[in-house]
Design a protein around this motif. Structure first.
Motif, PDB file in Angstrom:
ATOM      1  N   GLY A   1       0.777  -1.217   0.000  1.00 24.91           N
ATOM      2  CA  GLY A   1       0.000   0.000   0.000  1.00 24.91           C
ATOM      3  C   GLY A   1       0.815   1.276   0.000  1.00 24.91           C
ATOM      4  N   TYR A   2       2.122   1.174   0.035  1.00 30.56           N
ATOM      5  CA  TYR A   2       2.956   2.378  -0.026  1.00 30.56           C
ATOM      6  C   TYR A   2       3.331   2.645  -1.470  1.00 30.56           C
ATOM      7  CZ  TYR A   2       3.534   1.963   5.001  1.00 30.56           C
ATOM      8  OH  TYR A   2       3.310   1.894   6.340  1.00 30.56           O
ATOM      9  N   ARG A   3       3.029   3.820  -1.931  1.00 34.20           N
ATOM     10  CA  ARG A   3       3.399   4.212  -3.273  1.00 34.20           C
ATOM     11  C   ARG A   3       4.319   5.415  -3.160  1.00 34.20           C
ATOM     12  NH1 ARG A   3      -1.474   5.503  -7.041  1.00 34.20           N
ATOM     13  NH2 ARG A   3      -2.214   3.870  -5.686  1.00 34.20           N
ATOM     14  N   ALA A   4       5.534   5.307  -3.654  1.00 34.52           N
ATOM     15  CA  ALA A   4       6.499   6.388  -3.557  1.00 34.52           C
ATOM     16  C   ALA A   4       7.096   6.684  -4.923  1.00 34.52           C
ATOM     17  CB  ALA A   4       7.596   6.027  -2.578  1.00 34.52           C
ATOM     18  N   GLN A   5       7.265   7.969  -5.209  1.00 30.56           N
ATOM     19  CA  GLN A   5       7.879   8.401  -6.462  1.00 30.56           C
ATOM     20  C   GLN A   5       8.835   9.537  -6.169  1.00 30.56           C
ATOM     21  OE1 GLN A   5       4.606   9.648  -8.851  1.00 30.56           O
ATOM     22  NE2 GLN A   5       4.055   7.570  -9.501  1.00 30.56           N
ATOM     23  N   VAL A   6       9.946   9.522  -6.863  1.00 31.14           N
ATOM     24  CA  VAL A   6      10.914  10.613  -6.735  1.00 31.14           C
ATOM     25  C   VAL A   6      10.669  11.571  -7.893  1.00 31.14           C
ATOM     26  CG1 VAL A   6      13.344  11.217  -6.736  1.00 31.14           C
ATOM     27  CG2 VAL A   6      12.591   9.109  -5.632  1.00 31.14           C
ATOM     28  N   GLN A   7      10.436  12.843  -7.567  1.00 32.65           N
ATOM     29  CA  GLN A   7      10.258  13.879  -8.577  1.00 32.65           C
ATOM     30  C   GLN A   7      11.283  14.969  -8.305  1.00 32.65           C
ATOM     31  OE1 GLN A   7       6.174  15.018  -8.144  1.00 32.65           O
ATOM     32  NE2 GLN A   7       5.466  13.440  -9.579  1.00 32.65           N
ATOM     33  N   GLY A   8      12.378  14.931  -9.044  1.00 39.16           N
ATOM     34  CA  GLY A   8      13.451  15.896  -8.817  1.00 39.16           C
ATOM     35  C   GLY A   8      14.152  15.602  -7.491  1.00 39.16           C
ATOM     36  N   ASP A   9      14.135  16.584  -6.594  1.00 40.70           N
ATOM     37  CA  ASP A   9      14.740  16.412  -5.287  1.00 40.70           C
ATOM     38  C   ASP A   9      13.725  16.080  -4.201  1.00 40.70           C
ATOM     39  OD1 ASP A   9      17.230  16.881  -6.260  1.00 40.70           O
ATOM     40  OD2 ASP A   9      17.254  18.990  -5.735  1.00 40.70           O
ATOM     41  N   SER A  10      12.465  15.889  -4.567  1.00 39.25           N
ATOM     42  CA  SER A  10      11.439  15.632  -3.565  1.00 39.25           C
ATOM     43  C   SER A  10      10.888  14.217  -3.711  1.00 39.25           C
ATOM     44  CB  SER A  10      10.313  16.656  -3.672  1.00 39.25           C
ATOM     45  OG  SER A  10       9.670  16.526  -4.921  1.00 39.25           O
ATOM     46  N   LEU A  11      10.278  13.739  -2.640  1.00 37.98           N
ATOM     47  CA  LEU A  11       9.706  12.405  -2.584  1.00 37.98           C
ATOM     48  C   LEU A  11       8.216  12.532  -2.337  1.00 37.98           C
ATOM     49  CD1 LEU A  11      10.170   9.294  -2.384  1.00 37.98           C
ATOM     50  CD2 LEU A  11      10.435   9.642   0.071  1.00 37.98           C
TER      51      LEU A  11
END
Length: 105
Positions: A93-103
């Motif tokens: 259930g954890y969805r994580a994406q890196v966008q530039g320098d942020s999470l």
């Protein structure tokens, strides 16, 4: 004497320390930091390392010497190697994406 304060702080190559009666300044390849020192603790530079010791007759000097030693050791580590924190997400259930320098979670 505090058990923590008994260990000297070894200064790596490229780290400069300036000791004054009121503060400690540490400068290295990753930046510079300073810390005001309590008069109950004395910090001395001996053979390429720093030694913290309690001043006789001061209240809480023993505890403060260990605290100052830990703070100065973290300052030396910060200006020489830096700090890094790794995040490990485990579970459903954890969805994580890196966008530039942020999470984004």
């Amino acid at each position: 004497m505090s058990r923590v304060a008994k260990n000297p702080i070894v200064l790596p190559q490229g780290v400069d320390v300036v000791l004054s009666s009121e503060s400690i300044s540490v400068k290295g390849p990753l930046g510079a930091v300073s810390f005001p020192v309590n008069p109950a603790v004395s910090v001395e530079k001996v053979n390429g390392s720093l030694v913290c010791s309690a001043v006789d007759g001061a209240d809480n000097a023993n505890a403060l010497s260990g605290t100052v030693r830990a703070i100065v050791a973290n300052m030396v580590t910060g200006v020489s190697k830096g700090f890094e924190r790794k995040l490990n997400l485990v579970g459903v259930g954890y969805r994580a994406q890196v966008q530039g320098d942020s999470l984004n979670l």
